[in-house]
Each structure stands twice: as structure tokens, then as C-alpha cells.
Design a protein around this motif. Structure first.
Motif, short mmCIF file in Angstrom:
data_model
loop_
_atom_site.label_atom_id
_atom_site.label_comp_id
_atom_site.label_asym_id
_atom_site.label_seq_id
_atom_site.Cartn_x
_atom_site.Cartn_y
_atom_site.Cartn_z
N ALA A 155 35.24 36.75 46.31
CA ALA A 155 36.35 36.11 47.02
C ALA A 155 37.27 35.33 46.09
N THR A 156 36.81 35.01 44.87
CA THR A 156 37.62 34.21 43.95
C THR A 156 38.56 35.07 43.10
N GLY A 157 38.45 36.38 43.16
CA GLY A 157 39.32 37.26 42.36
C GLY A 157 40.64 37.53 43.08
N PHE B 214 49.94 47.13 39.10
CA PHE B 214 48.48 46.95 39.02
C PHE B 214 48.08 45.49 38.85
N SER B 215 46.83 45.19 39.24
CA SER B 215 46.22 43.90 38.90
C SER B 215 45.40 44.10 37.60
N ALA B 216 44.97 42.96 37.04
CA ALA B 216 44.15 43.03 35.83
C ALA B 216 42.85 43.78 36.10
N THR C 45 44.51 39.54 32.02
CA THR C 45 43.44 38.56 32.28
C THR C 45 43.00 38.66 33.73
N SER C 46 41.64 38.64 33.94
CA SER C 46 41.07 38.72 35.28
C SER C 46 41.70 37.69 36.21
N GLY C 47 41.91 38.06 37.47
CA GLY C 47 42.48 37.13 38.45
C GLY C 47 43.98 37.31 38.62
N1 LIG Z 1 40.81 51.52 44.02
C1 LIG Z 1 41.64 50.68 44.63
O1 LIG Z 1 42.34 51.06 45.51
C2 LIG Z 1 41.62 49.26 44.15
C3 LIG Z 1 42.62 48.37 44.49
C4 LIG Z 1 42.51 47.05 44.06
C5 LIG Z 1 41.44 46.65 43.28
N2 LIG Z 1 40.48 47.58 42.96
C6 LIG Z 1 39.30 47.21 42.17
O2 LIG Z 1 38.78 45.99 42.65
C7 LIG Z 1 38.17 45.28 41.59
C8 LIG Z 1 38.69 43.85 41.58
O3 LIG Z 1 40.04 43.82 41.16
P1 LIG Z 1 40.77 42.43 41.01
O4 LIG Z 1 42.13 42.70 40.49
O5 LIG Z 1 40.63 41.64 42.26
O6 LIG Z 1 39.85 41.78 39.84
P2 LIG Z 1 39.69 40.26 39.42
O7 LIG Z 1 40.83 39.43 39.89
O8 LIG Z 1 39.39 40.31 37.97
O9 LIG Z 1 38.38 39.77 40.23
C9 LIG Z 1 37.09 40.06 39.81
C10 LIG Z 1 36.09 39.27 40.65
O10 LIG Z 1 34.79 39.58 40.16
C11 LIG Z 1 34.07 38.36 39.98
N3 LIG Z 1 33.03 38.50 38.98
C12 LIG Z 1 33.16 38.94 37.71
N4 LIG Z 1 31.96 38.91 37.10
C13 LIG Z 1 31.07 38.43 38.02
C14 LIG Z 1 29.67 38.15 37.98
N5 LIG Z 1 28.96 38.34 36.87
N6 LIG Z 1 29.07 37.70 39.11
C15 LIG Z 1 29.78 37.50 40.23
N7 LIG Z 1 31.11 37.72 40.32
C16 LIG Z 1 31.75 38.18 39.22
C17 LIG Z 1 35.13 37.37 39.56
O11 LIG Z 1 34.64 36.05 39.72
P3 LIG Z 1 35.31 34.78 38.99
O12 LIG Z 1 36.52 34.43 39.78
O13 LIG Z 1 34.25 33.75 39.07
O14 LIG Z 1 35.66 35.21 37.58
C18 LIG Z 1 36.25 37.75 40.55
O15 LIG Z 1 35.97 37.18 41.81
C19 LIG Z 1 38.47 46.08 40.31
O16 LIG Z 1 37.35 46.86 39.98
C20 LIG Z 1 39.63 46.97 40.71
O17 LIG Z 1 39.66 48.20 39.98
C21 LIG Z 1 40.56 48.86 43.37
#
Ligand SMILES: NC(=O)c1ccc[n+]([C@@H]2O[C@H](COP(=O)([O-])OP(=O)(O)OC[C@H]3O[C@@H](n4cnc5c(N)ncnc54)[C@H](OP(=O)(O)O)[C@@H]3O)[C@@H](O)[C@H]2O)c1
Length: 391
Positions: free
Chosen positions: A14-16, A179-181, A300-302
Motif C-alpha cells: 500500500a505504500t508504493g 511508466f512508474s519506477a 526511484t521506487s515510489g
Molecule cells: N502490468 C501492469 O499492468 C502494471 C501496472 C502498474 C504496476 N505494475 C507492477 O506493479 C509493481 C509495483 O509498481 P509500483 O510502481 O507501484 O512500484 P513501487 O512504487 O516501487 O512500490 C513497490 C512496493 O513494494 C514494497 N516493497 C518492496 N520491497 C518490499 C519488501 N521486502 N517487503 C515488503 N514490501 C516491499 C514497497 O514498500 P516501501 O514503500 O516500504 O518501499 C512498495 O510498497 C511493479 O512490479 C510493476 O511492474 C504492473
């Protein structure tokens, strides 16, 4: 699923960036009776998300928070046992996804994610499909833009065609967005793992049973000018066509012989070369550790596209279907594909698994096989258009 669990849904990640958008969607659209919780590895970040949600919906001020890291198997076991459905946005999934799939398959907990990573999907099938079938868990990957518009769009197209005859469907996607990170990191990691992916594909092919007496395959695909669309179309070997073909294998409604072709639409021939050149350059740089790390450091993530940018983004997928002497053109369309609509698709998939009457199937399933008509109806109510354009 046996006894009623503490929660209907738990949102992990939920924090991403995408997790935050999914949480906002649930805050605004989940029925008041849905019992849900936010999960992540960092409590203060989760509290900040909850405060933001409470500004949208005061009832969210009381949302329970669950701390869990993907490295903590016991925390994931407890999380999986506490809920009917887990939705997760913790990616790249090939790096972080497996422990939660393992926990859900063992606990008989339904699971949805946003992966578009074929290696992860195949690996999870090899390791957890049979266990999930035994426990009753529905493990549904690819519940975002990868691959819901394509999977349910092909399903919707098939429903317009006669039953019991060979069918051919082609899907042509166009989108404007960015795209997102997290998505960027998932793509670069996947490009760097082609050898591992090839091994997993081979193992899945050797073990997977195909439907008796039915044939599922691809159309012959090549770059071509598609007059009816007024664009060039380029074969698009993402996870989407694999998902469509798996739905066809799972559901008899796709007929005795089903072929699918998947393309991206490109306006000018010069853009075809630029698209192929850009993807090839990223692919080449992702092969070696140092250049891959350099590429990953660029985002950067997030981070992800702003609300203004998302409001201007859009997608359209045209499907041409034919069979039994009938032809049909259908279209799936909506707003920002990667994030606003992806958050909606993921949240509606989880609500569907938690609240709707669904086919009695378990194991690794596609969206069409797990939720078909129920999810189609939900997404239409939520503003994603599935329509017949011509027949
Ligand atoms: N295929 C599609 O249509 C589509 C569309 C959108 C996104 N996605 C996928 O969705 C995923 C997320 O994307 P995003 O842009 O939202 O990424 P993001 O902002 O980097 O978010 C990643 C999340 O994972 C958490 N996380 C990372 N390592 C962790 C760990 N060891 N334990 C628990 N939580 C952890 C992070 O927590 P912290 O906040 O604590 O760092 C954050 O909440 C990616 O794989 C992306 O490819 C796919």
C-alpha cells in the motif's frame, strides 16, 4: 474456503505508487461492509497512507495496519491466514513475489497481483498450482493493464461469436501514457533474465496438460499495415497473448480450435523502427550487470506519473474476431492504462474474488477463467468500456 476470516481483503504494498492508487480506489469504492486492511513493511509509511485515505473517506481512519516484509515467512503466513483475498503491488515480482504466493497457496487464500513478468507466472505455476488446487486458492496474476483488457476483451469477443466452431481473434492495442519506477524496474529485470525464463518455459511446457480434443494456438503474425485501423501493427510478445491462450485452454466456450494474435498499433513506419530500436537497446543494456544496474538507477521506487499526466492518458484495444461465418469487431477502452485503470482493475478483481459468486475452480487461473462474467460486469460498471463496434 472454510471458516470466515478476519478480513475480506488485505492490500500488500500500500505504500508504493500503484499500491497507493489501489488503496485510494478501495477507500472510495469498496462497499462499507468490506473488511479490509493495509499491509507493508514500514509502519510509519502505512500510517501516512491511512491518513491520506481518511481524508477521502473518514471511515478509513480505522483501517487496520499489518506489518510484513517479504523476507518474513511467518508474517506472510499470518497475513495469508487472516484474509479471504490478498492483493499485492510488491514488485518486481520475480524478486519479491514468491513468498506471498507460497503463503496464499498453502492457506487457501485467493491472490491477485499486477505482474506482467512471464517468468514469474510460469515459475509460480510450476511450484504452487497443484497446492493451490488442493487448498482451493485462486491464484490470479496479471490483474492490471497486463492483461485484463486483453484477456477479458478476447473473452468478450468470443462471447459475440458462434459456439462450437473454430475461432480466430486478433487484438490491437494503442495507448498514451507513461511508466512508474516499479514498472520500469520490472521490465529491465525481465530483459536481464531471458536465460532463466527459457528454462522455466521449457519445464512448464513439459508438465502442462492441454485440453483433449481442442487446439489452442497463435495466428501467423508479421508487421503489416492494417487498413481497417489506419495504422501499422507490430506483433507484441508480452505476457498478454499467453494469458489469452490460457483462458482459451481453460474454457470450452473458445471452441474446438482457437487462434489468437496480439499486436501494438503504430501510426508511422518510422515509429515501428524507433519502437523496435528502443526496446532492443534496453534489452541489450539489461544483459550485463553493470549496465543493468545503471539502467535501474535511473528511476526511484515510489515514483510515477502525476495526476495531471494520468488524466491525459488513455488506452484502446480493438479485437477482430471471426468464426462460423460471422465476423465481429469489439473495443475495450479506458483512461490511464498503467496506473489509474490498473488500480481499478486490481481492486475490482479483489472485490470480485471476495464478494461475487464465481466458477468453482482453483489453482493458477487467468482473469477470464477465475472471474469471467462477474469481473466483466464490475469493470463495465466502473467505467471501462467493452463494446461491439461492428458485426
Ligand atoms: N502490468 C501492469 O499492468 C502494471 C501496472 C502498474 C504496476 N505494475 C507492477 O506493479 C509493481 C509495483 O509498481 P509500483 O510502481 O507501484 O512500484 P513501487 O512504487 O516501487 O512500490 C513497490 C512496493 O513494494 C514494497 N516493497 C518492496 N520491497 C518490499 C519488501 N521486502 N517487503 C515488503 N514490501 C516491499 C514497497 O514498500 P516501501 O514503500 O516500504 O518501499 C512498495 O510498497 C511493479 O512490479 C510493476 O511492474 C504492473
Amino acid at each position: 474456503m472454510a471458516a470466515k476470516r478476519q478480513y475480506d481483503l488485505v492490500l500488500f504494498g500500500a505504500t508504493g505508487f500503484t499500491g497507493g492508487l489501489t488503496a485510494e480506489y478501495l477507500a472510495l469504492h469498496a462497499p462499507a461492509t468490506t473488511r479490509w486492511a493495509l499491509a507493508g513493511r514500514n509502519r510509519s509509511k502505512l500510517e501516512a497512507v491511512r491518513t491520506r485515505l481518511a481524508a477521502l473517506n473518514p471511515a478509513c481512519a480505522k483501517l487496520p495496519l499489518i506489518e510484513a516484509d517479504v523476507g518474513d515467512a511467518e508474517a506472510l503466513r499470518q497475513l495469508a491466514q487472516s484474509t479471504t483475498v490478498v492483493l499485492t503491488t510488491v514488485g518486481p515480482y520475480i524478486l519479491h513475489g514468491e513468498p506471498l504466493v507460497a503463503a496464499c497457496a498453502a492457506a487457501g487464500t485467493h491472490y491477485v497481483d499486477l505482474t506482467g513478468e512471464p517468468e514469474f507466472v510460469d515459475l509460480m505455476w510450476l511450484k504452487y498450482h497443484e497446492l493451490a488446487q488442493k487448498t482451493g486458492a485462486k491464484i490470479v496474476h496479471c490483474c492490471g493493464f497486463d492483461s485484463i483488457p486483453h484477456d477479458l476483451g478476447a473473452y468478450f469477443t468470443v462471447l459475440q461469436l458462434p459456439q462450437g466452431v473454430p475461432l480466430k481473434v486478433e487484438g490491437f492495442v494503442r495507448a498514451g501514457g507513461t511508466f512508474s519506477a516499479g514498472t520500469y524496474h520490472s521490465a529491465i529485470n525481465a530483459f536481464g533474465r531471458m536465460r532463466e525464463y527459457a528454462k522455466v518455459v521449457k519445464q512448464r511446457r513439459a508438465r502442462e496438460q492441454y485440453p483433449q480434443g481442442r487446439r489452442i494456438g497463435s495466428t501467423r503474425q508479421a508487421v503489416r499495415y492494417e487498413k481497417s485501423l489506419g495504422t501499422w501493427v507490430v506483433p507484441f510478445p508480452t505476457v498478454d497473448p499467453q494469458v489469452v491462450r490460457r483462458s482459451a485452454a481453460a474454457l470450452d466456450r473458445y471452441g474446438p480450435e482457437f487462434r489468437y494474435g496480439h499486436y501494438v498499433q503504430v501510426k508511422k513506419l518510422a515509429s515501428v523502427a524507433a519502437l523496435i530500436g528502443g526496446v532492443s537497446a534496453l534489452f541489450t543494456l539489461a544483459q550485463a550487470g553493470p549496465t543493468r544496474r545503471w539502467l535501474l538507477s535511473k528511476q526511484t521506487s515510489g515514483q510515477g506519473p502525476s495526476a495531471e499526466r494520468r488524466a491525459k492518458s488513455w488506452f484502446r484495444v480493438r479485437f477482430h474476431g471471426e468464426g462460423g461465418g460471422k465476423k465481429v469487431v469489439t473495443e475495450v477502452k479506458g483512461g490511464d492504462p498503467g496506473y489509474s485503470e490498473t488500480a481499478k482493475m486490481l481492486a475490482e478483481s479483489a472485490l470480485c474474488l471476495a464478494h461475487d459468486k464465481l466458477p468453482d475452480r482453483a489453482g493458477q487461473l487467468t482473469t477470464a477463467a477465475a472471474m469471467g462474467d462477474a469481473l466483466l460486469a464490475r469493470l463495465q460498471r466502473a467505467g471501462i468500456s467493452f463494446e461491439v463496434v461492428a458485426q
